[in-house]
Scaffold this active site. Structure first.
Site, PDB file in Angstrom:
ATOM      1  N   GLY A 290       0.825  -1.210   0.000  1.00  0.00           N
ATOM      2  CA  GLY A 290       0.000   0.000   0.000  1.00  0.00           C
ATOM      3  C   GLY A 290       0.852   1.250   0.000  1.00  0.00           C
ATOM      4  O   GLY A 290       1.005   1.911   1.038  1.00  0.00           O
ATOM      5  N   TYR A 291       1.431   1.581  -1.142  1.00  0.00           N
ATOM      6  CA  TYR A 291       2.279   2.758  -1.276  1.00  0.00           C
ATOM      7  C   TYR A 291       1.609   3.810  -2.156  1.00  0.00           C
ATOM      8  O   TYR A 291       1.229   4.868  -1.699  1.00  0.00           O
ATOM      9  CB  TYR A 291       3.641   2.369  -1.865  1.00  0.00           C
ATOM     10  CG  TYR A 291       4.707   2.000  -0.859  1.00  0.00           C
ATOM     11  CD1 TYR A 291       4.374   1.453   0.371  1.00  0.00           C
ATOM     12  CD2 TYR A 291       6.055   2.180  -1.134  1.00  0.00           C
ATOM     13  CE1 TYR A 291       5.347   1.108   1.289  1.00  0.00           C
ATOM     14  CE2 TYR A 291       7.047   1.840  -0.220  1.00  0.00           C
ATOM     15  CZ  TYR A 291       6.686   1.307   0.994  1.00  0.00           C
ATOM     16  OH  TYR A 291       7.655   0.981   1.893  1.00  0.00           O
TER      17      TYR A 291
ATOM     18  N   THR B 278      -0.871  -4.366  -6.541  1.00  0.00           N
ATOM     19  CA  THR B 278      -0.741  -5.630  -7.267  1.00  0.00           C
ATOM     20  C   THR B 278      -1.283  -6.801  -6.447  1.00  0.00           C
ATOM     21  O   THR B 278      -0.895  -6.995  -5.288  1.00  0.00           O
ATOM     22  CB  THR B 278       0.729  -5.888  -7.629  1.00  0.00           C
ATOM     23  OG1 THR B 278       1.212  -4.805  -8.415  1.00  0.00           O
ATOM     24  CG2 THR B 278       0.889  -7.174  -8.409  1.00  0.00           C
TER      25      THR B 278
ATOM     26  N   GLU C 152      13.149  -3.531  -3.202  1.00  0.00           N
ATOM     27  CA  GLU C 152      12.274  -3.691  -4.369  1.00  0.00           C
ATOM     28  C   GLU C 152      13.033  -3.418  -5.656  1.00  0.00           C
ATOM     29  O   GLU C 152      12.896  -4.150  -6.647  1.00  0.00           O
ATOM     30  CB  GLU C 152      11.074  -2.741  -4.261  1.00  0.00           C
ATOM     31  CG  GLU C 152      10.110  -2.872  -5.436  1.00  0.00           C
ATOM     32  CD  GLU C 152       8.927  -1.921  -5.347  1.00  0.00           C
ATOM     33  OE1 GLU C 152       8.017  -2.043  -6.189  1.00  0.00           O
ATOM     34  OE2 GLU C 152       8.909  -1.055  -4.449  1.00  0.00           O
TER      35      GLU C 152
END
Length: 397
Positions: free
Chosen positions: A127-128, A161, A244
């Protein structure tokens, strides 16, 4: 750097190959090679299979259940999985939130969440991004207001995603709107079953459902789910993004995809009727991508080796992110070029006689993936942002 494997590393590679042969079904391999989406249960079962083998978290420290592999072993494992057609492990839990928990969270949070991540019991999403906060992530507006032993969360996340499968979401939330934007952010772990959470699908150009909007309406989150300290989430977010961006390099998957392009080019005739692989212009492009990929592989090994020593990916991760995502796009474009007029076949019925007799259907996935890889230069921080980081932190400009 010597990238030739020694006898011990070659033996490890054979061990991995034997494991993959015995544990990855032909049906899963076919889905991977044809770029067909795997279901939740298929992905979870693969994680459980790796966990039973003791390989559930190749990059984790041994004390949390990791393998103890060095950087070269992890590289071999990733490459062999990609070559054989094994599913990718889900990075959101294993490679993104888990390192943050290991470094910054309380012992209670570590004991609660890490075993369930490595065993495949919990599926995580990220949740960014928000509608007005993508590359400028610090501008996020999703709020978390303290109410006794809970935070009340309101706001929206987007491009989330596989949120439709997730059990948990790690979220950046604004806990202090009065300070400068980077200083008022906290890192929360939120149960996706909590009342007030709504997941809405975003359907992509290829009709796939991979990303979502996630809405929070008065969602009550226990304060005990806060990672680290309140208002220090920006520090944790940057740490996570380093991991990431390293993962986005995807060297093994790119090498496997490039091998498939070569195979296709040996079968596809060029303008002169000879195999496309013999066309000098096509071959030059192919060679350039292969050289770029070799350089990326060496750089990736250097970065992950350093990460294994200091546990904090540096700005070099931005180099991996930029070049790795560009190479993925280059390979997809080269595949489309090789297929020529048959490149749009991924959106057509490939069982149709005119298509299936014209070219092997198992090559269609190479262009079917071209839509999806357009996003690689954006997510994890756009290429423009990464180049700014490289200029400022590596070149000193």
């Amino acid at each position: 750097m010597d990238i030739n494997f020694n006898a011990e590393q070659l033996a490890f590679r054979e061990e991995v190959r034997t494991f993959l042969k015995n544990n990855v079904s032909d049906s899963i391999r076919a889905k991977i090679f044809n770029c067909e989406p795997l279901g939740k249960q298929e992905r979870v079962e693969w994680q459980k299979t790796l966990y039973r083998q003791g390989w559930g978290a190749p990059a984790w420290p041994v004390e949390y259940g990791g393998t103890g592999w060095d950087a070269v072993q992890r590289h071999i494992f990733e490459e062999e999985c990609a070559t054989y057609g094994a599913p990718e492990q889900l990075s959101f839990g294993l490679k993104m939130v888990a390192p943050v928990i290991q470094k910054y969270a309380s012992q209670e949070i570590k004991d609660r969440f890490l075993p369930r991540i490595i065993s495949g019991e919990d599926w995580w999403c990220q949740g960014y991004s928000e509608p007005g906060a993508g590359s400028d992530l610090a501008s996020l507006k999703t709020s978390a207001v303290r109410d006794g032993d809970h935070y009340i969360v309101n706001g929206q996340k987007t491009w989330t995603t596989l949120a439709q499968h997730a059990d948990w979401i790690f979220c950046l939330v604004r806990t202090d709107p009065e300070v400068r934007k980077q200083a008022g952010i906290s890192f929360l772990l939120i149960d996706m079953k909590t009342p007030g959470i709504t997941v809405r699908p975003i359907i992509m150009l290829d009709d796939g459902h991979e990303v979502n909007e996630v809405w929070f309406e008065n969602v009550r989150v226990p304060v005990s789910n806060l990672v680290g300290e309140e208002n220090q989430g920006w520090t944790y977010a940057k740490f996570l993004l380093g991991h990431e961006r390293t993962n986005i390099a995807r060297v093994g998957r790119s090498k496997a995809a490039l091998a498939r392009v070569k195979e296709m080019a040996r079968k596809q005739p060029g303008n002169n009727g000879r195999p496309l692989i013999e066309d000098p212009r096509f071959r030059d492009r192919l060679a350039q991508i292969e050289l770029d990929l070799m350089a990326l592989e060496i750089t990736n090994l250097k970065v992950v080796s350093a990460d294994g020593k200091q546990h904090t990916p540096g700005p070099e991760a931005s180099i991996l992110k930029v070049k790795g995502s560009e190479i993925q796009q280059d390979i997809a474009e080269l595949a489309s070029l090789a297929l020529g007029n048959y490149a749009p076949a991924h959106i057509m019925d490939t069982s149709h006689e005119d298509i299936s007799s014209a070219f092997p259907a198992d090559f269609y996935h190479l262009t079917g993936n071209s839509f999806n890889v357009r996003k690689t230069t954006i997510y994890g921080g756009s290429s423009e942002v990464q180049k700014s980081i490289i200029c400022r932190m590596i070149l000193g400009l």
